[in-house]
Design an enzyme around this catalytic site. Structure first.
Site: not given
Length: 338
Positions: A213, A125, A59, A205-206
């Protein structure tokens, strides 16, 4: 004063039932916050009771680990720290190297960036197909013996691989994408983790923001990795936004937000599942954590299951290149990028 959130067991650790995925503070998605804003968010999460923070050498090619070390290093005893190796920077680009030498070097550099003497949970990873599994796992096992890491984890692997690695060295946690729109782990991985007493970490998870949204039809800024993912490209994106609209309707009826419904649905699946949503916004972080105070009917969860039955989501999960590094089982008939 630091708040307290409900806990879940993760091997030898007791962690907040929702952790924080830190990737998008430094990597992957656009726009990214300024350093000071990112530090405030990390501290706010800790003060709200989050005790599990997840990062990786990949990252920002170390930038995310540096951020966490700078922001939270002075409170290191207050949380469980997870990071990852094998995927990272090779000659200025993303590359995969699971050799013992690469893992050892990556870990030593991570400890410096994170300002800590030990990482609690250290994942492969991705499994490097060019390196014998025993070599990669052996390097992690020796790191445990040396006191540089406490436990080991795996990411995006199959149940067969989990069993093989667990036989070499105990695995504390497996991390794989899991949300209503990516449910591959329901094929075998969750059952395997339950059988072996391994925790499960649900990343994205979204649905990479779509089920929160935060994704529209306008596309993404340059440098946002979602632009290369088929599900976020047309004609798939419009179809998948239609699923979000239906999910939002279920959430309104349950008196919660779509993001909260996603997380509550995940938490209901198994008691060893710990979602790690990411965010750059403190208000959104509070919304996420407020999920833990909600009560949502199993009937609503059944409606989510039905809405996201296999075949409902349009498009492959990854590009062909990215999918080549994924070991998690696929559904029969699942679309794959060509």
């Amino acid at each position: 004063m630091t708040a307290t959130l409900p806990k879940r067991a993760l091997g030898p650790f007791s962690v907040s039932a929702i952790g924080l995925g830190c990737m998008n503070l430094s990597h992957g998605y656009q726009p990214r916050p300024e350093a000071e804003a990112a530090e405030r968010l990390l501290l706010h999460a800790l003060d709200r009771g989050v005790t599990f923070f997840d990062t990786a050498a990949l990252y920002g090619f170390g930038a995310n680990e540096t951020l966490i070390g700078r922001a939270l290093g002075h409170r290191r005893k207050d949380f469980v720290l997870a990071s990852k190796c094998a995927l990272g920077e090779i000659n200025g680009k993303r590359g995969l190297d699971g050799s013992a030498a690469a893992i050892t070097q990556t870990l030593d550099e991570a400890l410096i960036r994170l300002r800590t003497d030990v990482i609690d949970l250290y994942y492969l990873h991705r499994l490097d197909p060019k390196v014998p599994m025993e070599e990669s796992v052996g390097a992690l096992s020796r790191a445990v013996e040396a006191g540089k890491i406490r436990t080991i984890g795996l990411s995006e692997v199959s149940a067969e691989t989990i069993r093989a690695v667990h036989a070499i060295h105990p695995v504390t946690a497996v991390q794989t994408e899991y949300s209503p729109w990516t449910r591959n782990v329901e094929l075998a991985v969750l059952d395997c983790c339950e059988e072996l007493g391994i925790g499960f970490i649900a990343f994205s998870p979204l649905a990479r923001g779509l089920l929160a949204g935060s994704v529209g039809t306008a596309g993404f800024q340059q440098g946002d990795l979602r632009a290369a993912m088929p599900r976020f490209q047309e004609p798939h994106l419009t179809r998948n936004l239609g699923l979000y609209d239906q999910m939002a309707g279920l959430a309104r009826a349950a008196d919660c937000t779509p993001a909260q419904l996603c997380l509550a649905w995940l938490l209901s699946k198994r008691d060893f599942v710990v979602p790690i949503p990411g965010t750059t916004n403190i208000d959104h972080l509070d919304e996420i954590l407020d999920t833990l105070s909600l009560t949502i009917s199993e009937v609503v969860f059944d409606q989510v299951d039905a809405l996201f039955a296999f075949g409902a989501v349009s498009g492959p999960r990854y590009s062909k290149e990215a999918q080549s590094q994924i070991g998690t089982e696929i559904w029969e008939g699942e679309p794959l990028a060509s």
